[in-house]
Structures are given as structure tokens and as C-alpha cells.
Design an enzyme around this catalytic site. Structure first.
Site, PDB file in Angstrom:
ATOM      1  N   LEU A  50      -3.859  -2.932   0.659  1.00 21.38           N
ATOM      2  CA  LEU A  50      -4.186  -3.359  -0.694  1.00 21.38           C
ATOM      3  C   LEU A  50      -3.419  -4.643  -0.959  1.00 21.38           C
ATOM      4  CD1 LEU A  50      -4.089  -0.062  -2.844  1.00 21.38           C
ATOM      5  CD2 LEU A  50      -6.084  -1.255  -1.947  1.00 21.38           C
ATOM      6  N   ASP A  51      -4.068  -5.636  -1.558  1.00 23.45           N
ATOM      7  CA  ASP A  51      -3.394  -6.894  -1.858  1.00 23.45           C
ATOM      8  C   ASP A  51      -2.181  -6.649  -2.748  1.00 23.45           C
ATOM      9  OD1 ASP A  51      -5.380  -8.125  -0.449  1.00 23.45           O
ATOM     10  OD2 ASP A  51      -6.534  -8.728  -2.215  1.00 23.45           O
ATOM     11  N   LYS A  52      -1.276  -7.601  -2.756  1.00 24.32           N
ATOM     12  CA  LYS A  52      -0.041  -7.474  -3.524  1.00 24.32           C
ATOM     13  C   LYS A  52      -0.309  -7.175  -4.996  1.00 24.32           C
ATOM     14  CE  LYS A  52       4.274  -9.936  -4.583  1.00 24.32           C
ATOM     15  NZ  LYS A  52       5.037 -11.199  -4.392  1.00 24.32           N
TER      16      LYS A  52
END
Length: 231
Positions: free
Chosen positions: A98-100
């Protein structure tokens, strides 16, 4: 298996901490005080206790984490990682990325074969997201999402779109390419402003978990995730 490894895998502490527990005489093997943390034991046959409480060895561990924004999905890095949210669990890794700035469901495990099954592009495992975007979508935009998009020489397979409002939806994808949802909306001249994963295959985020909280998966949840795997 060495006793200190079993104790560490059972989340009794780090390697240095469990060595201290053994030295203090707090660990017993089949009712006899352990003499050294390097002793060989059978985690499935021997009864290991800490302060009189039996410890159960789990070869594989499965955690549902509600990932907050600000953490990267990696085992190490110069910025906070999801591992910082489960410091007592060693040898774990995030199943997928999952992206930051993306929140929501993240499976944490040490089960490599299951992770491979869930992440393999050949299995087309569904991943459902709640999306908030900047601009309303046209019927043509929605048709593009549902039939597949090619953007910047990358092809994104058809996704399932469920409208919530003019600027929010549920989107289900079956690939998981880098920044896939953000790129889909960018191809439409739109921008994702909030993204949260709700489901991966049959595993749905427990909404009672606050961002940063986690819990072990139930036996049924594990069984559902393993559906279709070779036995």
C-alpha cells in the site's frame, strides 16, 4: 529447533530478551527448568512454559493490520514502516504493497507460499478500495474503467466500479500494478485524494480496528485466503 528461537517465534520477546528469561529460570521444558537458551526442543511435542503459562508455537502467523497513512509497506527503511506497528513480531512481512499515503487492509504474515498465491498475477485476486477523487466521472470515464485503460504505455485491466457519490466510489481491481488506481484516475484527468483498501480476496477489513491497530486472523479467514492453493 533452538529454545530461544521457539520463544522468540512465540512472541515471548526478542532473542536477547528470551535468553534473559531462560537465565532467570522462568522457562520450563516439560516441567523442568530450562538450563540454556540454546537447548534443542520439539515445538510440537515438548511443553514449553513461561512463568507457568504454556506457550504455543505457530509456524505461520497471520495478522490483519489497518494501515495508517505515513507508513511504507516494507520491512525496513529510513521512514516509518509497517513493521514499526508490530515490533514484537519478527520475520513478518507485508503481503503486497500500500502506498505511503494509502490506508486500510494490509495482511502481515510469514507464510511465503500464501503471499505468492495472493500476489501472483496469474490468480487475479480481487482487491477492493474506497476511493475519493477530485472530479466527477462521466459515463465515458466509467466505461473506460470497466473495459480497461492504457496509460503511459501501461495497460490496466478492467475494474469494477461502484458509485457512492459524484466524487467517491468503491473500485475493485484484480492486478495491483504500481500506483494502479491513482494512474487510472490520472488517465481520466482526475486525481485520487484519498485511498483505503477494504478487501483482499475474501478478507475484509475489520472496521473495529483503528488505524495502526491489528488482530490475528480467525481460522475461517485463513482458510478462505488459502482457498484454491495446492494442498
Amino acid at each position: 529447533m533452538r529454545l530461544d528461537r521457539m520463544l522468540s517465534d512465540a512472541h515471548a520477546g526478542t532473542r536477547s530478551q528470551v535468553k534473559k528469561l531462560v537465565k532467570e529460570g522462568r522457562v520450563c521444558i516439560n516441567g523442568v527448568t530450562a538450563k540454556a537458551s540454546s537447548m534443542q526442543i520439539d515445538p510440537y511435542q515438548d511443553v514449553i512454559t513461561l512463568d507457568g503459562e504454556r506457550l504455543n508455537y505457530e509456524e505461520h502467523v497471520y495478522l490483519m493490520l489497518n494501515k495508517p497513512a505515513g507508513y511504507i509497506s516494507a520491512t525496513k527503511g529510513n521512514v516509518p514502516t509497517v513493521m514499526d506497528l508490530i515490533p514484537q513480531y519478527k520475520g513478518m512481512f507485508p503481503c503486497g504493497r500500500l502506498d505511503k499515503d494509502t490506508e486500510g487492509l494490509l495482511l502481515m504474515t510469514n507464510d511465503g507460499p500464501l503471499a505468492h498465491h495472493l500476489l501472483s498475477p496469474h490468480h487475479h485476486v480481487e482487491k477492493e478500495y474506497y476511493v475519493e477523487h477530485k472530479l466527477p466521472l462521466t459515463d465515458e470515464d466509467i466505461h473506460s474503467i470497466e473495459t480497461g485503460i492504457t496509460f503511459q504505455s501501461v495497460t490496466y485491466r478492467p475494474a469494477r466500479y461502484e458509485k457512492i457519490s459524484d466524487t467517491s466510489c468503491h473500485l475493485t481491481i484484480r492486478e495491483g500494478k504500481y500506483h494502479e488506481i491513482k494512474m487510472i484516475f490520472e488517465s481520466l484527468g482526475d486525481k485520487v485524494v484519498y485511498l483505503k483498501r477494504l478487501r483482499m480476496k475474501n478478507l475484509r477489513l475489520d472496521e473495529t480496528l483503528k488505524p495502526g491497530q491489528y488482530r490475528p486472523l480467525t481460522d475461517q479467514e485463513i482458510e478462505d485466503l488459502k482457498e484454491g492453493m495446492p494442498r
